[in-house]
Design an enzyme around this catalytic site. Structure first.
Site, PDB file in Angstrom:
ATOM      1  N   THR A  74       0.791   3.761   5.950  1.00 42.34           N
ATOM      2  CA  THR A  74       1.718   3.938   7.252  1.00 42.34           C
ATOM      3  C   THR A  74       2.166   5.547   7.226  1.00 42.34           C
ATOM      4  O   THR A  74       1.756   6.300   8.268  1.00 42.34           O
ATOM      5  CB  THR A  74       2.987   2.972   7.285  1.00 42.34           C
ATOM      6  OG1 THR A  74       2.516   1.637   7.325  1.00 42.34           O
ATOM      7  CG2 THR A  74       3.890   3.332   8.542  1.00 42.34           C
ATOM      8  N   ASN A 152      -8.191  -5.266  10.265  1.00 41.31           N
ATOM      9  CA  ASN A 152      -7.439  -6.010   9.474  1.00 41.31           C
ATOM     10  C   ASN A 152      -7.409  -7.477   9.844  1.00 41.31           C
ATOM     11  O   ASN A 152      -7.148  -8.311   9.048  1.00 41.31           O
ATOM     12  CB  ASN A 152      -5.950  -5.767   9.392  1.00 41.31           C
ATOM     13  CG  ASN A 152      -5.456  -5.127  10.749  1.00 41.31           C
ATOM     14  OD1 ASN A 152      -6.137  -4.398  11.323  1.00 41.31           O
ATOM     15  ND2 ASN A 152      -4.298  -5.881  11.011  1.00 41.31           N
ATOM     16  N   GLN A 180      -8.030  -1.351   4.744  1.00 45.14           N
ATOM     17  CA  GLN A 180      -8.838  -2.705   4.570  1.00 45.14           C
ATOM     18  C   GLN A 180     -10.056  -2.690   3.914  1.00 45.14           C
ATOM     19  O   GLN A 180     -10.547  -3.791   3.525  1.00 45.14           O
ATOM     20  CB  GLN A 180      -8.929  -3.500   5.920  1.00 45.14           C
ATOM     21  CG  GLN A 180      -7.375  -3.948   6.501  1.00 45.14           C
ATOM     22  CD  GLN A 180      -6.696  -4.878   5.600  1.00 45.14           C
ATOM     23  OE1 GLN A 180      -7.399  -5.508   4.684  1.00 45.14           O
ATOM     24  NE2 GLN A 180      -5.392  -4.982   5.940  1.00 45.14           N
ATOM     25  N   ALA A 201      -2.341   1.198  -1.775  1.00 45.31           N
ATOM     26  CA  ALA A 201      -2.679   0.584  -3.126  1.00 45.31           C
ATOM     27  C   ALA A 201      -2.650  -0.949  -3.117  1.00 45.31           C
ATOM     28  O   ALA A 201      -3.302  -1.733  -3.668  1.00 45.31           O
ATOM     29  CB  ALA A 201      -1.838   1.246  -4.117  1.00 45.31           C
ATOM     30  N   HIS A 202      -1.459  -1.389  -2.382  1.00 42.72           N
ATOM     31  CA  HIS A 202      -1.268  -2.923  -2.505  1.00 42.72           C
ATOM     32  C   HIS A 202      -2.381  -3.850  -1.797  1.00 42.72           C
ATOM     33  O   HIS A 202      -2.275  -4.955  -2.042  1.00 42.72           O
ATOM     34  CB  HIS A 202       0.047  -3.130  -2.163  1.00 42.72           C
ATOM     35  CG  HIS A 202       0.343  -3.124  -0.388  1.00 42.72           C
ATOM     36  ND1 HIS A 202       0.256  -4.450   0.162  1.00 42.72           N
ATOM     37  CD2 HIS A 202       0.649  -2.169   0.536  1.00 42.72           C
ATOM     38  CE1 HIS A 202       0.413  -3.931   1.757  1.00 42.72           C
ATOM     39  NE2 HIS A 202       0.560  -2.722   1.747  1.00 42.72           N
ATOM     40  N   CYS A 328       2.345  -7.931   9.939  1.00 41.99           N
ATOM     41  CA  CYS A 328       3.070  -6.933  10.622  1.00 41.99           C
ATOM     42  C   CYS A 328       3.458  -7.344  12.032  1.00 41.99           C
ATOM     43  O   CYS A 328       4.438  -6.901  12.799  1.00 41.99           O
ATOM     44  CB  CYS A 328       2.684  -5.504  10.488  1.00 41.99           C
ATOM     45  SG  CYS A 328       1.653  -5.046   9.161  1.00 41.99           S
TER      46      CYS A 328
HETATM   47  N1  PMP Z   1      -3.541   0.189   8.484  1.00 44.14           N
HETATM   48  C1  PMP Z   1      -4.124  -1.122   8.301  1.00 44.14           C
HETATM   49  C2  PMP Z   1      -5.471  -1.235   8.675  1.00 44.14           C
HETATM   50  C3  PMP Z   1      -3.405  -1.991   7.703  1.00 44.14           C
HETATM   51  O1  PMP Z   1      -4.013  -3.313   7.426  1.00 44.14           O
HETATM   52  C4  PMP Z   1      -2.135  -1.852   7.017  1.00 44.14           C
HETATM   53  C5  PMP Z   1      -1.337  -2.901   6.408  1.00 44.14           C
HETATM   54  N2  PMP Z   1      -1.335  -4.244   7.036  1.00 44.14           N
HETATM   55  C6  PMP Z   1      -1.583  -0.649   7.132  1.00 44.14           C
HETATM   56  C7  PMP Z   1      -2.206   0.344   8.051  1.00 44.14           C
HETATM   57  C8  PMP Z   1      -0.095  -0.179   6.716  1.00 44.14           C
HETATM   58  O2  PMP Z   1      -0.059  -0.214   5.472  1.00 44.14           O
HETATM   59  P1  PMP Z   1       1.371   0.012   4.465  1.00 44.14           P
HETATM   60  O3  PMP Z   1       2.148  -1.150   5.031  1.00 44.14           O
HETATM   61  O4  PMP Z   1       0.920  -0.400   2.926  1.00 44.14           O
HETATM   62  O5  PMP Z   1       1.774   1.325   4.861  1.00 44.14           O
END
Ligand code: PMP
Length: 399
Positions: A74, A152, A180, A201-202, A328
């Site tokens: 993000t 995603n 992704q 990373a997660h 999200c």
């Molecule tokens: N970009 C994509 C394509 C994602 O799938 C995600 C997480 N769902 C994010 C950005 C955001 O990642 P984070 O919540 O780790 O900041």
């Protein structure tokens, strides 16, 4: 993880592996000093930070100096998009209708504040980019084109190389949200043609709250947080335990092409086992984006016209963790904007269920899903089809 449960929501997040946990603990215990401190303990932390940077760079085929550690995708996406405002005196921002909700919201926010003019690349019915539209939108007024590497929800892969050529021909930069893709398919920064790349990373068994933005060398991209860390591209004391965890997770992904091939083949085999099994046991099941080139771990489908909430309740009862789309933005009452952009009718999009696998998913788990889920859903599908006047599914189809 509770071993009775079957976790098939790996596009939302993945479980940290033991090596990652060890690396985070090591960072907390051994390297809690500030990497900017000139004393010995600070310098040891700095060494660990440099090593982690080198490990990530090796996995991505970029230079260590191109790595900017952030709090996750993000933030990386924010640096990329906000940094584009006024870049080379340009205001244009072109992005795809498949981008992550956070990216879309930020782009609209910038447009509302008159900081950017937006151009949206639509999607084809299979979920990839409408390239004719992309060619029209990328003009010499465009500062940045932002396209994700893989979606995603659908897992559909986007034509990054083509977008890089298109952007560069007009003097625009290309940002790729590769959140992704990384961990699921090999990614080479230099070969991709991208100028900026985001990751978290997660999504590949690392810790949460840490990621990176890769910034092509020589590109003077403005910081979001001012400060001296990360070569003044991202201020703030580095999250070294998280960064060490990220580096541990990347080690597994620095693979020879042959190992990547096996990794992808085994993911695809399990995903196809699940998909084919559901399609054959539950007629009326439809895969979204099934004809497109997809991530090996993702299956996005609907079971006839069963609303996603109904399916999720049954999955919950069986201890199967899946989702109705992006974690999200999954709300249940609004259809996925990705499916809407693909032209999927609202009532079908509201039925979407996403299964996403990982290296921890086993063949036995997939078999358990196939043994239990069809018996739960088939009567509901038949009931629903009869009530809606659709032809009922052949009896015994779910035996
Ligand atoms: N970009 C994509 C394509 C994602 O799938 C995600 C997480 N769902 C994010 C950005 C955001 O990642 P984070 O919540 O780790 O900041």
């Amino acid at each position: 993880m509770n071993t009775d449960r079957i976790y098939l929501d790996n596009n939302a997040t993945t479980a940290p592996t033991a090596d990652v946990m060890g690396a985070v603990a090591h960072g907390l215990i051994k390297h809690w000093a500030n990497p900017s401190s000139p004393h010995a303990m600070g310098q040891e932390a700095r060494q660990a930070l440099m090593q982690a940077r080198t490990q990530l760079a090796r996995m991505l085929g970029c230079k260590p100096a191109e790595v900017v550690f952030t709090s996750g995708a993000t933030e990386s996406n924010h640096i990329a998009l906000r940094g584009a405002v006024g870049f080379n005196g340009r205001q244009g921002l072109v992005l795809s209708a498949a981008e992550h909700a956070g990216v879309q919201k930020l782009a609209r926010h910038l447009a509302q504040r008159q900081q950017a003019n937006l151009g949206w690349i639509g999607l084809t019915p299979e979920g990839t980019l409408d390239m004719a539209q992309a060619r029209d939108l990328v003009t010499p007024h465009v500062a940045l084109v932002s396209v994700m590497a893989a979606n995603n929800e659908t897992g559909v892969l986007m034509p990054i190389g083509e977008m890089a050529r298109l952007a560069h021909a007009q003097g625009a930069m290309l940002h790729v949200d590769a959140t992704q893709l990384i961990g699921k398919l090999p990614f080479d920064f230099d070969k991709s043609g991208a100028d900026l790349v985001s990751l978290s990373a997660h999504k590949f068994h690392g810790p949460k709250g840490v990621g990176a933005l890769i910034v092509r060398q020589g590109l003077n991209w403005p910081a979001l947080y001012q400060g001296s860390q990360e070569r003044a591209r991202r201020g703030g004391t580095e999250n070294l335990p998280g960064i060490l965890g990220l580096a541990a997770a990347t080690e597994r992904l620095t693979m020879a092409p042959q190992a990547w091939f096996q990794h992808m083949a085994s993911q695809t085999r399990l995903r196809d086992q699940l998909e084919q099994g559901l399609l054959s046991r539950l007629p009326g099941t439809v895969v979204f984006g099934g004809e497109a080139t997809r991530l090996p771990n993702t299956s996005y489908l609907r079971f006839g016209h069963l609303h996603a909430d109904v399916v999720l309740q049954r999955l919950e009862r069986l201890g199967i963790m899946a989702s109705s789309g992006a974690a999200c933005s999954a709300s249940g009452n609004e259809p996925s904007f990705v499916l809407s952009a693909m032209g999927i009718p609202r009532e079908e999009a509201l039925c979407a269920i996403r299964f996403s696998l990982s290296i921890q998913t086993t063949s036995a788990q997939i078999q358990t899903v196939l043994d239990r889920l069809p018996a739960e859903l088939a009567p509901l599908m038949a009931e629903h089809a009869a009530a809606a006047g659709h032809p009922a599914f052949p009896s015994g189809a779910f035996a």
